[in-house]
Scaffold this active site. Sequence first.
Site, short mmCIF file in Angstrom:
data_model
loop_
_atom_site.label_atom_id
_atom_site.label_comp_id
_atom_site.label_asym_id
_atom_site.label_seq_id
_atom_site.Cartn_x
_atom_site.Cartn_y
_atom_site.Cartn_z
N ASP A 8 54.10 -59.63 6.28
CA ASP A 8 53.33 -58.87 7.13
C ASP A 8 52.88 -59.68 8.48
OD1 ASP A 8 51.67 -60.30 5.80
OD2 ASP A 8 50.07 -59.12 5.46
N ASP A 13 52.69 -65.83 8.44
CA ASP A 13 53.81 -65.20 8.02
C ASP A 13 55.11 -65.53 9.06
OD1 ASP A 13 53.08 -62.76 5.98
OD2 ASP A 13 51.74 -63.15 7.39
N ASN A 37 48.61 -57.54 7.15
CA ASN A 37 47.65 -57.91 8.43
C ASN A 37 47.40 -56.86 9.57
OD1 ASN A 37 47.12 -60.37 7.20
ND2 ASN A 37 49.24 -61.17 7.87
N THR A 120 54.91 -62.71 1.38
CA THR A 120 53.93 -63.19 1.83
C THR A 120 52.78 -62.29 2.43
OG1 THR A 120 54.92 -63.40 4.08
CG2 THR A 120 55.28 -65.42 2.56
N PHE A 161 43.26 -61.51 0.26
CA PHE A 161 43.80 -60.37 0.71
C PHE A 161 44.86 -59.77 0.59
CE2 PHE A 161 46.24 -58.43 4.12
CZ PHE A 161 45.34 -57.34 4.63
N ASN A 162 45.90 -60.66 0.20
CA ASN A 162 47.35 -59.87 -0.34
C ASN A 162 47.04 -59.24 -1.58
OD1 ASN A 162 48.51 -60.94 1.88
ND2 ASN A 162 49.56 -62.68 1.19
N HIS A 234 48.95 -70.57 4.91
CA HIS A 234 48.81 -70.16 3.83
C HIS A 234 50.65 -69.69 3.50
CE1 HIS A 234 44.67 -68.96 3.61
NE2 HIS A 234 44.92 -68.47 4.85
N ASP A 235 51.08 -68.98 4.35
CA ASP A 235 52.37 -68.33 3.87
C ASP A 235 53.70 -69.39 3.78
OD1 ASP A 235 50.97 -66.04 3.41
OD2 ASP A 235 51.78 -64.98 5.48
C1 BDR Z 1 47.14 -64.10 3.38
O1 BDR Z 1 46.36 -62.91 4.03
C2 BDR Z 1 47.12 -63.10 5.39
O2 BDR Z 1 45.93 -62.94 6.21
C3 BDR Z 1 47.88 -64.20 5.61
O3 BDR Z 1 49.10 -63.73 6.21
C4 BDR Z 1 48.33 -64.68 4.19
O4 BDR Z 1 49.36 -63.75 3.89
C5 BDR Z 1 45.97 -65.09 2.86
O5 BDR Z 1 44.85 -64.52 2.38
CA CA Z 2 51.04 -62.85 5.22
#
Ligand code: BDR
Ligand code: CA
Length: 307
Positions: A8, A13, A37, A120, A161-162, A234-235
Amino acid sequence: MRIILDCDPGHDDAFAILLSVASKEIELLGVTTVVGNSYLENTTKNARTVLDLFDIDVPVFAGCDKPLFRNVIVAPDIHGKSGLEGAQLPPAKRPIERLHAVDFIAQTLEKYSDVVLVPTGPLTNIALFMIRYPHLIKRIALIVLMGGGIAFGNVTPAAEFNIFADPEAAKIVFQSGVPIVMAPLDVTHQVVVTEEEVRKMRLLGAKFDLLADLLVFFKSTYKRVFGIEGVPLHDPCTVMYLIHPEIFETKDYHVDVETKGELTYGQTVVDVWRTTGKTLNAKVMLRADRMRFFDLFFEKLSQLREA
Ligand code: BDR
Ligand code: CA
């Protein structure tokens, strides 16, 4: 190693896409997109833009524009309105493939038995694939995902979030029986981008200047929202795990997802002390060697300079 990146974009990402393309160990069969996102239209456009920027010929398939059951949530506070704010990126040129992301995943798994899925973003596409094509679940070689947290969340104190964006989908994936490697916030917050990485990125050349601008924006939102100086990348932890697993410390745990809790909705519940006695269903990344990570990250990304 054949992979499908389900994402996303999203600043981090975008770097996961580029790291996978820059790694000769990986064959990126396709990029599938999901709402997360930003809205699906934006995440799909952003994926295409990132590929176009380096003339990378990988097909992009749009997936789900809403979670399985819940209302859409997006993250403009972190990634800006478009999902990829901060740089003057050229408009996306490559077409969006006609096939739905979920059907592309199915067709690919019918063809190959060694495909790794790398989600991701929210897990909506992957879960919908599992609902639609249950007979193909066993064909997934491995899922390496970014999502969840053991000690903390980032949307609520408990939820990342994810997973928060589509907890029911995440539950389906964690209960699927497919081998899972999970990059939770606990590890991604060890891989933070500082001023030094922004400088290094600029040194790689003009196109990388745009990528550095993205990092500057991403850093600024993390500073504003969370009050931290560096931004976690993160990703890309998922892709890095595939090419250099030795830089991560992992442990096998049972992981489930809370879909009802008043305070804990969207939390990944990680059975650290094995109190449930339930089957270990995920290899969870706990620690990362930050220095090694960025050495390898830049070594790989510099491969894109010729493109
Ligand atoms: C995740 O949420 C999104 O903001 C980032 O792309 C990552 O996948 C981190 O919590
Ligand atoms: Ca992401």
